[in-house]
Design a protein around this motif. Structure first.
Motif, PDB file in Angstrom:
ATOM      1  N   GLN A  56       0.826  -1.210   0.000  1.00 52.38           N
ATOM      2  CA  GLN A  56       0.000   0.000   0.000  1.00 52.38           C
ATOM      3  C   GLN A  56       0.858   1.257   0.000  1.00 52.38           C
ATOM      4  OE1 GLN A  56      -3.102  -0.093   2.887  1.00 52.38           O
ATOM      5  NE2 GLN A  56      -3.382   2.102   2.871  1.00 52.38           N
ATOM      6  N   ALA A  87      -6.712   0.767   8.252  1.00 50.08           N
ATOM      7  CA  ALA A  87      -5.886  -0.330   7.747  1.00 50.08           C
ATOM      8  C   ALA A  87      -4.798   0.206   6.827  1.00 50.08           C
ATOM      9  CB  ALA A  87      -6.754  -1.342   7.006  1.00 50.08           C
ATOM     10  N   ASP A  89      -2.578  -2.117   5.414  1.00 45.08           N
ATOM     11  CA  ASP A  89      -1.992  -3.397   5.055  1.00 45.08           C
ATOM     12  C   ASP A  89      -2.509  -3.948   3.736  1.00 45.08           C
ATOM     13  OD1 ASP A  89      -4.562  -3.876   5.927  1.00 45.08           O
ATOM     14  OD2 ASP A  89      -4.024  -5.429   7.365  1.00 45.08           O
ATOM     15  N   TRP A  90      -3.152  -3.124   2.913  1.00 41.88           N
ATOM     16  CA  TRP A  90      -3.644  -3.585   1.617  1.00 41.88           C
ATOM     17  C   TRP A  90      -2.460  -3.800   0.687  1.00 41.88           C
ATOM     18  CZ3 TRP A  90      -8.890  -2.152  -0.598  1.00 41.88           C
ATOM     19  CH2 TRP A  90      -9.836  -1.984   0.409  1.00 41.88           C
ATOM     20  N   ARG A 105      -4.653  -8.349   1.996  1.00 41.47           N
ATOM     21  CA  ARG A 105      -4.211  -7.600   3.164  1.00 41.47           C
ATOM     22  C   ARG A 105      -3.153  -8.418   3.885  1.00 41.47           C
ATOM     23  NH1 ARG A 105      -9.069  -4.923   6.425  1.00 41.47           N
ATOM     24  NH2 ARG A 105      -7.267  -4.285   7.658  1.00 41.47           N
ATOM     25  N   PHE A 131     -13.589  -5.112   2.588  1.00 40.24           N
ATOM     26  CA  PHE A 131     -12.625  -5.085   1.499  1.00 40.24           C
ATOM     27  C   PHE A 131     -13.428  -4.930   0.213  1.00 40.24           C
ATOM     28  CE2 PHE A 131      -9.579  -6.730  -1.548  1.00 40.24           C
ATOM     29  CZ  PHE A 131      -8.365  -6.321  -1.030  1.00 40.24           C
TER      30      PHE A 131
END
Length: 179
Positions: A56, A87, A89-90, A105, A131
């Motif tokens: 990301q 978040a 962590d994508w 993720r 998501f």
């Protein structure tokens, strides 16, 4: 999982799950296997091995694109959802040799120089896990002329809405948004 047709050749895919407790999952992902053999692949960063990802951290106008002379498949993360969550962590991954696209993720770490790898230790806290991504699919001759035109036009259509939702003053960008 739900699907919403938002334009003739655009579908939004959404995954939403209520987690009753914290869940440890190092790598949550969705794999997409195109139904054609592309001759052109594009992603915003390199993933030279199965261990590498497009973290990301390097997302600007994130998308993965596959084309041949007539067909085009574009996968775009839902940037609005990505920005509205905490978040970080994508990730995306493209494996051209296996003709496979992945959105997911996972925590990330720098591997070699500017290449990113998955990192263990990701925990999803209880509550709603969401998501979403867009699928753009085209089958016509225009694909060969300029494969970037339609995905970038899609960003221009959703981009100003995202800025306005966040309250960003578009005037400071001058005439960049003018048609």
């Amino acid at each position: 999982m739900s699907y919403q047709k938002i334009a003739p050749q655009v579908v939004k895919v959404r995954v939403s799950v209520d987690l009753p407790e914290d869940v440890r999952c190092d790598d949550w992902r969705i794999r997409i296997l195109p139904a054609f053999q592309p001759t052109f692949h594009w992603a915003p960063h390199l993933t030279p091995s199965d261990n590498h990802i497009i973290a990301q951290h390097v997302f600007r106008a994130p998308m993965m694109m596959l084309t041949d002379q007539r067909k085009q498949l574009v996968i775009i993360p839902d940037v609005d959802l990505l920005n509205s969550t905490l978040a970080r962590d994508w990730y995306m991954d493209m494996d051209a040799t296996k003709n496979q696209l992945t959105l997911g993720r996972s925590l990330a770490q720098v591997g070699e120089h500017v290449l990113f790898k998955r990192k263990s230790g990701n925990i999803y806290t209880r509550g709603k896990f969401e998501f979403a991504f867009y699928v753009l699919a085209f089958d016509d001759r225009e694909v060969a002329d300029n494969p970037f035109r339609r995905p970038l036009a899609f960003y221009w259509k959703i981009g100003p809405q995202v800025f306005l939702i966040r309250g960003t003053n578009l005037r400071r960008y001058g005439n960049l948004c003018a048609a």
